[in-house]
Design an enzyme around this catalytic site. Structure first.
Site, mmCIF file in Angstrom:
data_model
loop_
_atom_site.group_PDB
_atom_site.id
_atom_site.type_symbol
_atom_site.label_atom_id
_atom_site.label_comp_id
_atom_site.label_asym_id
_atom_site.label_seq_id
_atom_site.Cartn_x
_atom_site.Cartn_y
_atom_site.Cartn_z
ATOM 1 C CE LYS A 98 -0.016 -1.760 4.475
ATOM 2 N NZ LYS A 98 -0.582 -2.592 5.485
ATOM 3 C CD GLU A 122 -9.300 -5.819 -4.479
ATOM 4 O OE1 GLU A 122 -9.747 -5.591 -5.604
ATOM 5 O OE2 GLU A 122 -9.591 -5.150 -3.480
ATOM 6 N N GLY A 180 0.591 -9.624 17.648
ATOM 7 C CA GLY A 180 1.233 -9.474 16.340
ATOM 8 C C GLY A 180 0.475 -8.585 15.377
ATOM 9 C CG ASP A 194 -2.086 0.705 7.205
ATOM 10 O OD1 ASP A 194 -1.368 0.089 6.399
ATOM 11 O OD2 ASP A 194 -3.255 0.349 7.483
ATOM 12 C CE LYS A 198 -4.381 -0.866 4.735
ATOM 13 N NZ LYS A 198 -4.615 -1.413 6.075
#
Ligand code: HSE
Length: 385
Positions: A98, A122, A180, A194, A198
């Site tokens: 991304k 995708e 995690g 992040d 997107k």
């Protein structure tokens, strides 16, 4: 079809597993051989028989028999070289990267176009949820007006835990990290970067423009307190990290910010590490995509679908115009928590508890609100609606 996978971490091995398990069906459905010719990783790994292991990605890129290169190492340095070299060698590329698409999409798409090959990504948005291609291809009859949603699973998990287990931000973060969920660079998740990557990718396809990533106003969840969550709940809201992109009068607005959402709204009920994307457009009106936004098989599912898509014709290209202006979306209702009553504020709801005065304002420009709050200490979040 010969495939070379570069990056054999969690998702890479998921791709190997799915392609192995589904090989027969995919070969039948697409009328082609589906062969993983190479797996590339700097770590010593054991691959199923028949797959050539290499530590040098050039082995894959220089092999004329390889049709599709799958880049799963992440980051924006070596991954960028791999993708550009692969495209220049006439290979289709599939990636889940991304950050790379958000920052270097234009250069990458131009290189793909020049070499007459495809680039699919995708898995970069919403993990396995089909959203990148559907928002582009399946909504092609529509003009998209707005895209809004929860695009980061880690922060959604942390916010959910703060609410359900009555934890503060740091306690919830420790648990998410232990499971995690948190990226190696935690700031990508926690500071909304992040989610900004997107929404930038979704906006690029929806509005057919390349945007300057650095202009997206991005606020993460570090300032969301348990206290604000409790007050929001009392008013019938939940706090979620919302990424949005929409048409404004002067251009395209885009931002990422913690936002109060009515508990009656579907988006407020998307919890744990789940993602949701709501697209508003002129004919279909509202459509919602919901599902798991991360995980081995979840992400690998999108990667494998992209690999298979390189084998068929598609209807879209990336010949977008460049758009240097991205505007913050500032006209909104706001949640304000302040130690003083705000006499002149135009509000929808108000209550006071302990020493706090809590307001949900009517729609107002952020600048006007901040002017009214001058010299006061306050906490402020957007409110959807
Ligand atoms: N860190 C990302 C998230 C991983 O939490 O959503 C999936 O892109």
């Amino acid at each position: 079809m010969n495939i070379g996978i570069i990056g054999l971490g969690t998702v890479g091995f998921g791709v190997v597993e799915i392609l192995t398990e589904q090989k027969e069906r995919l070969e039948r459905q697409f009328n082609t051989d589906v062969i993983i010719k190479y797996g590339c990783s700097l770590d010593d790994v054991t691959l199923p028989k028949g797959i050539i292991y290499t530590q040098d990605y050039h082995d894959i890129i220089n092999d004329d028999e390889v049709d599709v290169v799958v880049e799963l190492i992440g980051g924006t340095t070596i991954a960028k070289n791999i993708i550009l070299e692969a495209l220049n060698k006439g290979k289709h590329v599939v990636t889940a990267n991304k950050a790379l698409i958000a920052h270097y999409g234009q250069e990458i798409f131009e290189t793909a176009q020049k070499n007459n090959v495809k680039i699919y990504y995708e898995a970069a948005v919403g993990g396995g949820i089909p959203i990148v291609v559907p928002a582009k291809e399946d909504l092609v009859a529509n003009e998209i007006e707005k895209i809004e949603g929860i695009l980061n699973g880690t922060t959604n998990f942390i916010l959910t835990l703060m609410e359900t287990d009555n934890l503060d931000f740091n306690e919830a973060l420790t648990i998410a990290d232990g499971l995690g969920y948190v990226e190696a660079d935690a700031s990508l998740d926690l500071d909304g970067i992040d989610a900004a990557h997107k929404i930038q990718i979704l906006a690029m396809n929806a509005f057919e423009r390349f945007f300057d990533f650095d202009k997206i106003q991005t606020t993460g969840i570090r300032d969301v307190t348990k206290k604000d969550m409790d007050y929001a709940k009392k008013l019938g809201y939940r706090i979620k990290l919302i990424a949005q992109a929409k048409k404004l009068e002067n251009g395209i607005g885009m931002d990422v910010s913690p936002t109060l959402i009515s508990i009656k709204d579907i988006v407020a009920n998307v919890n744990q590490a789940y993602n949701v994307v709501e697209v508003t457009c002129n004919y279909l009106e509202n459509v919602i995509f919901y599902g798991k936004g991360a995980g081995r098989y979840v992400t690998a599912s999108a990667v494998v679908s992209d690999i298979m898509k390189t084998h068929k014709q598609d209807i879209w290209s990336h010949d977008y115009v460049c758009c240097h202006n991205v505007y913050p979306i500032t006209y909104s209702k706001y949640y304000v928590r302040c130690h003083h009553p705000l006499d002149d504020l135009d509000y929808e709801t108000y209550f006071s508890q302990n020493k706090d005065h809590i307001y949900i304002t009517n729609h107002i420009e952020l600048e006007d609100l901040q002017r009214q709050l001058q010299d006061k200490t306050y906490h402020l979040f957007k409110v959807r609606g």
